[in-house]
Write a protein that holds these residues in place. Sequence first.
Motif, PDB file in Angstrom:
ATOM      1  N   PRO A   1      -7.690   7.837   4.058  1.00  0.00           N
ATOM      2  CA  PRO A   1      -6.228   7.890   4.019  1.00  0.00           C
ATOM      3  C   PRO A   1      -5.608   9.118   4.652  1.00  0.00           C
TER       4      PRO A   1
ATOM      5  N   PHE B   1      -3.396  -4.081  -8.614  1.00  0.00           N
ATOM      6  CA  PHE B   1      -3.581  -2.729  -8.117  1.00  0.00           C
ATOM      7  C   PHE B   1      -3.200  -1.706  -9.174  1.00  0.00           C
TER       8      PHE B   1
ATOM      9  N   ARG C   1       1.703   6.594  -7.117  1.00  0.00           N
ATOM     10  CA  ARG C   1       0.800   7.703  -7.412  1.00  0.00           C
ATOM     11  C   ARG C   1       1.590   8.993  -7.457  1.00  0.00           C
TER      12      ARG C   1
ATOM     13  N   ARG D   1      -5.028  -0.210 -14.661  1.00  0.00           N
ATOM     14  CA  ARG D   1      -6.340   0.414 -14.606  1.00  0.00           C
ATOM     15  C   ARG D   1      -7.121   0.251 -15.893  1.00  0.00           C
TER      16      ARG D   1
ATOM     17  N   PHE E   1       2.227   1.635  -3.410  1.00  0.00           N
ATOM     18  CA  PHE E   1       1.233   2.101  -4.378  1.00  0.00           C
ATOM     19  C   PHE E   1       1.064   3.614  -4.291  1.00  0.00           C
ATOM     20  N   ILE E   2       1.027   4.100  -3.066  1.00  0.00           N
ATOM     21  CA  ILE E   2       0.912   5.547  -2.887  1.00  0.00           C
ATOM     22  C   ILE E   2       2.109   6.244  -3.514  1.00  0.00           C
TER      23      ILE E   2
ATOM     24  N   GLY F   1      -4.634   5.386  -2.470  1.00  0.00           N
ATOM     25  CA  GLY F   1      -3.632   6.032  -3.310  1.00  0.00           C
ATOM     26  C   GLY F   1      -4.137   7.295  -3.975  1.00  0.00           C
ATOM     27  N   GLY F   2      -5.382   7.645  -3.715  1.00  0.00           N
ATOM     28  CA  GLY F   2      -5.932   8.855  -4.298  1.00  0.00           C
ATOM     29  C   GLY F   2      -6.322   8.711  -5.750  1.00  0.00           C
ATOM     30  N   THR F   3      -6.530   7.477  -6.201  1.00  0.00           N
ATOM     31  CA  THR F   3      -6.892   7.288  -7.610  1.00  0.00           C
ATOM     32  C   THR F   3      -8.222   6.561  -7.708  1.00  0.00           C
ATOM     33  N   ALA F   4      -9.173   6.943  -6.881  1.00  0.00           N
ATOM     34  CA  ALA F   4     -10.450   6.229  -6.830  1.00  0.00           C
ATOM     35  C   ALA F   4     -11.211   6.391  -8.139  1.00  0.00           C
TER      36      ALA F   4
ATOM     37  N   ILE G   1      -6.776   1.568  -4.217  1.00  0.00           N
ATOM     38  CA  ILE G   1      -6.769   2.708  -5.134  1.00  0.00           C
ATOM     39  C   ILE G   1      -7.400   3.939  -4.493  1.00  0.00           C
TER      40      ILE G   1
ATOM     41  N   THR H   1       0.826  -1.214   0.000  1.00  0.00           N
ATOM     42  CA  THR H   1       0.000   0.000   0.000  1.00  0.00           C
ATOM     43  C   THR H   1       0.858   1.262   0.000  1.00  0.00           C
TER      44      THR H   1
END
Lengths: 287, 298, 440
Positions: free
Chosen positions: B51, A226, A143, A229, A139-140, C107-110, C104, A136
């Motif tokens: 978050p 994850f 981003r 997309r 993953f952040i 991670g801010g990518t919803a 997601i 996690t």
Amino acid sequence: MSESPFLKNMSSNRLGGHLSKTVLYILLILGAVVMLTPFAWMVSTSLKNSEYVLSMPPQIIPSPATLSSYRRIFSLYPIGRMLFNSLFVATLATLGQLITCSMAAYAFARIKFRGQNLIFLLYLATLMVPFQVTITPLFIMMRIFGWINTYQGLILPGVFSAFGTFMLRQAFLTIPREYEEAAYMDGASPLTIFSRIILPLSKPTLATLSVFAFMGSWNAFLWPLFLVREESMMTLPVGLATLQGRWLTEWNLVMAGIVITVVPMLLLYLFAQKYLVQGYVMSGLKG
Amino acid sequence: MKVTIQQKVLYKYMWVVFFLFPSLAGLIVFLVVPMLASLVLTFFEWDPLIPTHFTFLGLQNYLTMAKDADFWAALRHTLFFITGYIPLVMLTGFGVALLMNQKLIGRTFFRGASFMPVISAWVAVALIWTWIFNPKFGIVNYLLGLIGITGPAWLYDPNWAMPAIIFTSVWKDTGFVMVLFLSSLQSIPHEYYEAAALDGADNWAKVRYITLPLLSPTIFFTLTISLINSFQVFDQVWVMTKGGPAGATSVLVEQIVNNAFRYGRMGYAATLSWVLFLIVFLVTIIQNRTQKSWVTYE
Amino acid sequence: MSTKSMFFRSAALLLAFSILLTACAPAVTPPPVPSSEPPMEGQNVIETAAPEPVEITYYTFSAAPDHLKELNQMIEIFQAKYPNITVKVETAPFNDYFTKLQTIIAGGTAPDVFELNYENFVTYADKGLLLDLSPMLQADTTLNPNVYSERANQAFSYKGMQLGLPATFSTVMLFYNKDLFDKAGLAYPTADWTWQDAVEAGKKLTDPATGVWGLYSGVQFWEFYKKAAQNNCKFFNEDKTQVMINSPECVQALQTMVDFVKTDKVMPSAAEMGGQSDGDMFKAGKLAMDVTGIWMFAAYKDVPFKWDITVEPGMDAKATHFFANAASIFAASKHSQEAYEWVKFFTSDPQMAKIRIDAGWELPALRDPALFQDYLSQTPPSNRQAVIDSLQFAVVPPVIVRQSEMQDGINKLLDQVMLGELTPQQALDQAKLLIEGLLK
């Protein structure tokens, strides 16, 4: 090429030799059966019609045998694209690992520098935290880098594996220093020694690492799940995972999907086999 | 040209940087930083669905863990798995590697056969093995029946589920251990064995005085890696029993996954992970110390 | 040749092969890209649609792989109506769907729109992740909220806010194998059956010689709260201040379920099923009665025996399952208006509903009886009316914020009861403590 001449010893006693050899082959065949039966099962299930998949007692040879599962999968999924993605990612990840890990391993194995044990311990430490909990934050990070749904996001985190460095370090440590000493005396740089002596002598280990690295990337599921997309970026495991339905799973389809995923790995292993087998003759250099 | 000591040292460290930097930089960015992030998380309560919200807990998570019966059960089950799995997989892997090192007909086939389980994903093999261990129609109980034993309910029996998982894991990873040993066995020069044979050594002596010592760095490596991996056993448990029946095969990473991804307790999951890390770290250190006594490098 | 170049070669060969495959394999039709021209004069365009092209993501677990075609059809129709909106579909298998969704979001990518089932809805609603659709619904002159099934609509309202629109619903019925009943000379189950009736029939239908079992009704959380409701047992009260899961009615309900396996011996234990699901067994003709959902209609379509459904048996009362999936909008979505248009279309448009029913892709949660005519006239099974009938007895699942932990905990206790490690009373006593702990 080295093989322990145990067999030679055995065959010196004629009768005992034949018996031992027979026992050996029986063991081997039994072992192969144990190893391969589940796969035969997998292929057999993939060729069955849905009604017969989970019939108890289980049917070994499918009758009727059909390719309908495979046809169905090819019509439901862009297999070619997913295959390409998996190959592309796995190939680059493997190359990346080969290069970075062998270089780091050389530093650990051949250069004495301060803090090397501590840094090596850091490498080992990264193997000890379950990836399910670091995924996690990673993953952040992706981003933040803007690497979501990109090839670099799929490839890079898998390149820097402590496993590869560890394995190669061990292999390099077992190479007798005599080989390098001559070159060292001649003033060769560490890079030359690395590429001209150490690497060629480590082919089996490099081949082994290639197979493992490729396999790790090829079979990876959670990270691509994850990161990806859209359908065009899917790898095989992620794409085919939707074959396991929420309520009902068509096992013949699932197995066909798995066969499709395993076959390229098998081919790669068979190619790499040659290098796992080839050793190097050291005797000539000794004395 | 006279080279000063400083110049020599600088020269050496240049090379260290050259060789080590790519790997170390990547390691730090993609592995160490997320690890440290998770370490920080152990002191907080953090729900990934919210978050931006962190609740500072201090050492609370660790205390909760100490009182958590599920954690201790998972630890016990994990240790049980390890004590069954490690000796078996090392022995079979080594044995098979020795066999594969011989001149045999169809050697490529046999090697490929033992490596097949390794390259397949767990979801693939786990289903087949649940059928093989099927109490009524599976092969295992059928074979046991042939010699007069009524097999247990395997994956549905709290006492036998873990042994079934251990056996399946050994089956899958034997090839992995074999391949690691094989590449090292290959590099043992022929002449050593011949010289030993001339001195009158039998097969066992050859193994004991030549094979094992020369293989010891690989044994050390394989054992270390296998231990580190087996503490984190997860995939096969998740697919074959989901931690059941009734939690009998719940293992540490399964607890971590549940807490991280199903209960929204990332901080607690991180705590479990770092305690797992400590245990594995200690075990590895101890193993590392003992290597001096039995591992021989050139 | 070095390892690396050998490697390169083989990888290149495989790469070439896969590129070939891509060229030859039938392509999955992607949704058509709408033209980015502004709408022409005189064309019927919704006033609220913004003129610049907008892309929204729709994340779903129910479409892949079998119904992507239908979903794409719906998207085509939608994009024709709203040329500036592109709907991008993202799929994941159900088992991993929420793991990914959580990540997601973290991670801010919803995604803008995502599918939710009821049990996860409360968790997401409670954490403020879902957009309140009430303002948009009120402002919308073209949508009548009564078009939705009332129960489904209610399911996705939380603390006075409408946090999702119902996309589909399903019920759980008693499926029965008519051929097996005929062979045993028994009358088919009816809607007034109690579990006693079912067990009696089950005893005559169970035949160890042929491996046939009388009935199946899982001993797990979902079945348990429903059986409990059939026996007038509630897990906790309305405002969750009291937990009564270990009351005598609840214990009795659990005991009845356990007895199916242990004393009545009409139901196989997990070990006896050995990896087969009840669905697999029913399909194979080894199960005479199965309590399962209407989502199995498609799976059972081509079985070689006759089968039908009826409302599930009750105990003291009748209680049946009502499950619904919603389409929700992420609270922080940057394209909430466009997302709303998609959600509205996807859940209520009659063209969408027709595509669903024709394809057998779940039931839209709509009230229009005309829609159901088509559904009800499809066979098998013939008694589809029972699906509608069962709705009058529907019970809502007991849901708390820490739902997954409660479900896992109760399932584990139920497993222990089935293994003989705990009695029903002991298990439910422990369940009470567990739930009280989770409610704190």
